[in-house]
Design an enzyme around this catalytic site. Structure first.
Site, PDB file in Angstrom:
ATOM      1  N   GLY A 165     -12.030  95.860  28.632  1.00 10.23           N
ATOM      2  CA  GLY A 165     -13.185  96.614  28.126  1.00 10.23           C
ATOM      3  C   GLY A 165     -13.570  96.116  26.741  1.00 10.23           C
ATOM      4  N   ILE A 209     -10.298 100.515  22.188  1.00  8.90           N
ATOM      5  CA  ILE A 209     -10.619 101.752  21.464  1.00  8.90           C
ATOM      6  C   ILE A 209      -9.517 102.786  21.688  1.00  8.90           C
ATOM      7  CG2 ILE A 209     -13.120 101.386  21.528  1.00  8.90           C
ATOM      8  CD1 ILE A 209     -13.200 103.655  23.687  1.00  8.90           C
ATOM      9  N   ASP A 210      -8.746 102.629  22.782  1.00  7.79           N
ATOM     10  CA  ASP A 210      -7.726 103.638  23.122  1.00  7.79           C
ATOM     11  C   ASP A 210      -6.534 103.646  22.160  1.00  7.79           C
ATOM     12  OD1 ASP A 210      -9.362 104.090  25.252  1.00  7.79           O
ATOM     13  OD2 ASP A 210      -7.869 103.695  26.803  1.00  7.79           O
TER      14      ASP A 210
HETATM   15  O1  F6P Z   1     -10.070 100.100  27.970  1.00  9.79           O
HETATM   16  C1  F6P Z   1     -10.507 101.201  27.344  1.00  9.79           C
HETATM   17  C2  F6P Z   1     -11.396 102.064  28.188  1.00  9.79           C
HETATM   18  O2  F6P Z   1     -12.497 102.347  27.373  1.00  9.79           O
HETATM   19  C3  F6P Z   1     -10.707 103.320  28.716  1.00  9.79           C
HETATM   20  O3  F6P Z   1     -10.597 104.312  27.757  1.00  9.79           O
HETATM   21  C4  F6P Z   1     -11.592 103.683  29.871  1.00  9.79           C
HETATM   22  O4  F6P Z   1     -10.902 104.455  30.819  1.00  9.79           O
HETATM   23  C5  F6P Z   1     -11.961 102.364  30.426  1.00  9.79           C
HETATM   24  O5  F6P Z   1     -11.884 101.443  29.368  1.00  9.79           O
HETATM   25  C6  F6P Z   1     -13.336 102.320  31.052  1.00  9.79           C
HETATM   26  O6  F6P Z   1     -13.524 101.082  31.611  1.00  9.79           O
HETATM   27  P1  F6P Z   1     -14.879 100.515  32.228  1.00  9.79           P
HETATM   28  O7  F6P Z   1     -15.654  99.924  31.102  1.00  9.79           O
HETATM   29  O8  F6P Z   1     -14.425  99.500  33.191  1.00  9.79           O
HETATM   30  O9  F6P Z   1     -15.616 101.664  32.831  1.00  9.79           O
END
Ligand code: F6P
Length: 345
Positions: free
Chosen positions: A10, A128-129
């Site tokens: 992400g 960001i997590d």
């Molecule tokens: O990797 C971080 C994150 O933002 C998580 O908090 C979230 O669950 C996920 O990515 C969402 O991913 P995507 O962009 O594939 O929907």
């Protein structure tokens, strides 16, 4: 020296600041040095999709969100031939060191490529997590916390005007760092995180006491998307999984709101912040951290220190063997969660 750079998983604010720092530091270090950008995460190395990273192509990107390289959740280990192609391209491009910027999945692949295939890799922790093991902070987290805090401030005024409860859903798959930090900063009345299963009766008691005893007519509940009820499972959007086996999370806030409204009769609304938390310009803190990580990763590459991730411990940059971070999640500091509870209700 030729350095390859990729951004995987992400996106998050600060990726471009890292790319810029890698380029500036590498090119300044020695004449003849070169930086190759690999597009869309591991996919770029598998398919030989590259871009030249130089002073011109990285000029002006420091405050820009996202990543000029693009990103993806491609897992080369899903397909044996992808690992072979990736290794061939790594060799043919003349890469001496590969800087992999990513979270647990990207760094997990980096660990395998380093230990099993002998690729020269330096990892940089991003998400960001804020849940990557062995570092106090990943870049992107501070910006996300600022965005969510700002949203909580805004939701306060509308919740108060309408005498409502607003349940705010923040990102946080395995760890509740964003919910916890923004909840404390935004003065949330209840904060719910993946680390502690939700006791719905306790949540209702807190809200009831706030409304009935303290005479408040509104409340803000912040919940991390990965939180689940004591007797329930994580709430998912559908059953699809990505190449690393992750489901799409989302929906816990609506479930909570339904129960609160039904049990207590308070008018309740839901705000799912979603990808707004990952977009836009990085905070000053993240710009500085990204710049430090990028430059330090180049230092490590130049000195031949591979199979490591750069990390922040206190305010010092350190290195951690990639093997030490695999399969581990840095969950929230429960002492901080206990402190947050002091302000519940
Ligand atoms: O990797 C971080 C994150 O933002 C998580 O908090 C979230 O669950 C996920 O990515 C969402 O991913 P995507 O962009 O594939 O929907």
């Amino acid at each position: 020296m030729t350095i390859g750079v990729l951004t995987g998983g992400g996106d998050c604010p600060g990726l471009n600041a890292v790319i810029r720092a890698v380029v500036r530091k590498c090119l300044k270090q020695k004449q003849g040095n070169k930086v190759i950008g690999l597009k869309n995460g591991w996919k770029g190395l598998i398919s030989n999709d590259t871009m030249d990273l130089n002073l011109e192509s990285t000029s002006g990107i420091l405050p820009k969100g996202g990543t000029i390289l693009g990103t993806s959740r491609t897992n080369p280990y899903k397909n044996e031939s992808d690992v072979r192609k990736l290794k061939e391209n790594y060799k043919n491009l003349g890469i001496d060191a590969l800087i992999a910027i990513g979270g647990e999945d990207t760094l997990g692949v980096a660990t395998k490529l380093s230990s099993e295939e002998g690729l020269n890799i330096v990892g940089i922790p991003k998400t960001i997590d804020n849940d990557v093991a062995a570092t106090d902070y990943t870049f992107g987290f501070d910006t996300a916390v600022n965005i969510v805090t700002n949203c909580i401030d805004r939701l306060h005024t509308t919740a108060e005007s309408h005498n409502r409860i607003i349940v705010v859903e923040a990102m946080g798959r395995h760890a509740g760092w964003i919910a916890l930090y923004s909840g404390i900063a935004g003065g949330a009345d209840v904060i719910l995180i993946p680390e502690e299963p939700i006791d719905i009766n306790e949540v209702c008691n807190i809200l009831e006491s706030r409304h009935e005893k303290r005479g408040k007519t509104f409340s803000i509940v912040v919940v991390a998307e990965g939180a689940r009820f004591k007797e329930g499972d994580i709430v998912t959007k559908d059953q699809d999984v990505d190449q690393f086996g992750h489901v799409k999370l989302g929906g816990i806030s609506q479930q909570l709101a339904n129960i609160i409204e039904e049990k207590m009769g308070y008018e309740t609304r839901v705000t799912v912040l979603g990808h707004i938390q990952r977009g836009g310009t990085p905070s000053a803190f993240d710009r500085v951290l990204s710049t430090r990580y990028g430059a330090y990763a180049v230092d490590m590459a130049m000195s031949g220190n591979f199979g490591i991730m750069v990390a922040l411990r206190g305010n010092e940059l350190i290195t951690v063997p990639l093997e030490e971070i695999g399969g581990k999640t840095r969950t929230v500091d429960m002492k901080l969660y206990e402190l947050a509870k002091t302000f519940f209700g």
